[in-house]
Enzyme design. Structure first.
Site, PDB file in Angstrom:
ATOM      1  N   GLU A  28       0.808  -1.214   0.000  1.00 40.54           N
ATOM      2  CA  GLU A  28       0.000   0.000   0.000  1.00 40.54           C
ATOM      3  C   GLU A  28       0.845   1.269   0.000  1.00 40.54           C
ATOM      4  O   GLU A  28       0.302   2.370   0.081  1.00 40.54           O
ATOM      5  CB  GLU A  28      -0.958   0.001   1.202  1.00 40.54           C
ATOM      6  CG  GLU A  28      -2.037  -1.049   1.073  1.00 40.54           C
ATOM      7  CD  GLU A  28      -3.032  -1.047   2.221  1.00 40.54           C
ATOM      8  OE1 GLU A  28      -2.717  -0.500   3.308  1.00 40.54           O
ATOM      9  OE2 GLU A  28      -4.120  -1.601   2.028  1.00 40.54           O
TER      10      GLU A  28
ATOM     11  N   TYR B 107     -13.533  -7.130  -4.976  1.00 42.07           N
ATOM     12  CA  TYR B 107     -14.636  -6.929  -4.038  1.00 42.07           C
ATOM     13  C   TYR B 107     -15.979  -6.855  -4.774  1.00 42.07           C
ATOM     14  O   TYR B 107     -16.975  -7.414  -4.313  1.00 42.07           O
ATOM     15  CB  TYR B 107     -14.431  -5.664  -3.205  1.00 42.07           C
ATOM     16  CG  TYR B 107     -13.198  -5.699  -2.338  1.00 42.07           C
ATOM     17  CD1 TYR B 107     -12.790  -6.875  -1.700  1.00 42.07           C
ATOM     18  CD2 TYR B 107     -12.419  -4.570  -2.149  1.00 42.07           C
ATOM     19  CE1 TYR B 107     -11.661  -6.911  -0.904  1.00 42.07           C
ATOM     20  CE2 TYR B 107     -11.289  -4.599  -1.342  1.00 42.07           C
ATOM     21  CZ  TYR B 107     -10.917  -5.770  -0.732  1.00 42.07           C
ATOM     22  OH  TYR B 107      -9.802  -5.806   0.058  1.00 42.07           O
TER      23      TYR B 107
END
Length: 168
Positions: free
Chosen positions: A29, A134
């Protein structure tokens, strides 16, 4: 013979592994400079007297492949608790092998077993691979909500206002 994928709750003996997953996620990240987690902090918060979160470890043929860390939340509108997924991470070598889906399904099962009204998480807006994953699970983005955070000096400053009001 196809590989065996397992998802099990972490134990205190998994602390080095959990910290390693957190550091790998921080690298992915691009937030490694923000990661100050230690095994001692994790021991206190995950396995101490009042655990604050839970961790699942996914393994392929016994090899650690991914993890999920979650905790209970609460919805006043539902008057019901939920689960909040703080982190999910799959090692690069294990991606596209069903590990992420297995971790998400396991947390979803826990949410249902605990009578949770929802299962929430956040994703960085640049992480298109995760967003697509997702959406493929059936999750919907809450585009009308903006996440806010207080931390560091701003958090301490606001807290100090409460102490000042309490003593006056």
């Amino acid at each position: 013979m196809s590989p065996t994928l397992t998802v099990l709750p972490a134990t205190e003996g998994d602390l080095p592994l959990i910290l390693g997953f957190i550091e790998d996620l921080a690298d992915y990240e691009r937030l490694r400079d923000k990661c100050v987690a230690t095994e001692d902090k994790l021991r206190r918060t995950l396995f101490g007297e009042r655990p604050q979160a839970e961790v699942l470890i996914a393994r392929i043929d016994g090899e650690p492949a991914g993890f999920a860390l979650f905790f209970h939340s609460y919805s006043t509108f539902l008057a019901q608790h939920g689960l909040y997924l703080e982190d999910v991470f799959v090692k690069p070598w294990a991606r596209k092998s069903g590990v992420g889906r297995a971790l998400m399904a396991h947390v979803a099962r826990i949410a249902i077993e605990r009578d949770c009204g929802r299962f929430d998480w956040s994703v960085l807006d640049w992480n298109e691979l995760a967003i697509g994953f997702y959406r493929g699970l059936g999750a919907v983005a809450l585009d009308d909500w903006t996440t806010f955070r207080l931390s560091g000096d701003a958090l301490r400053s606001l807290a100090a206002e409460s102490r000042e009001r309490s003593t006056s």
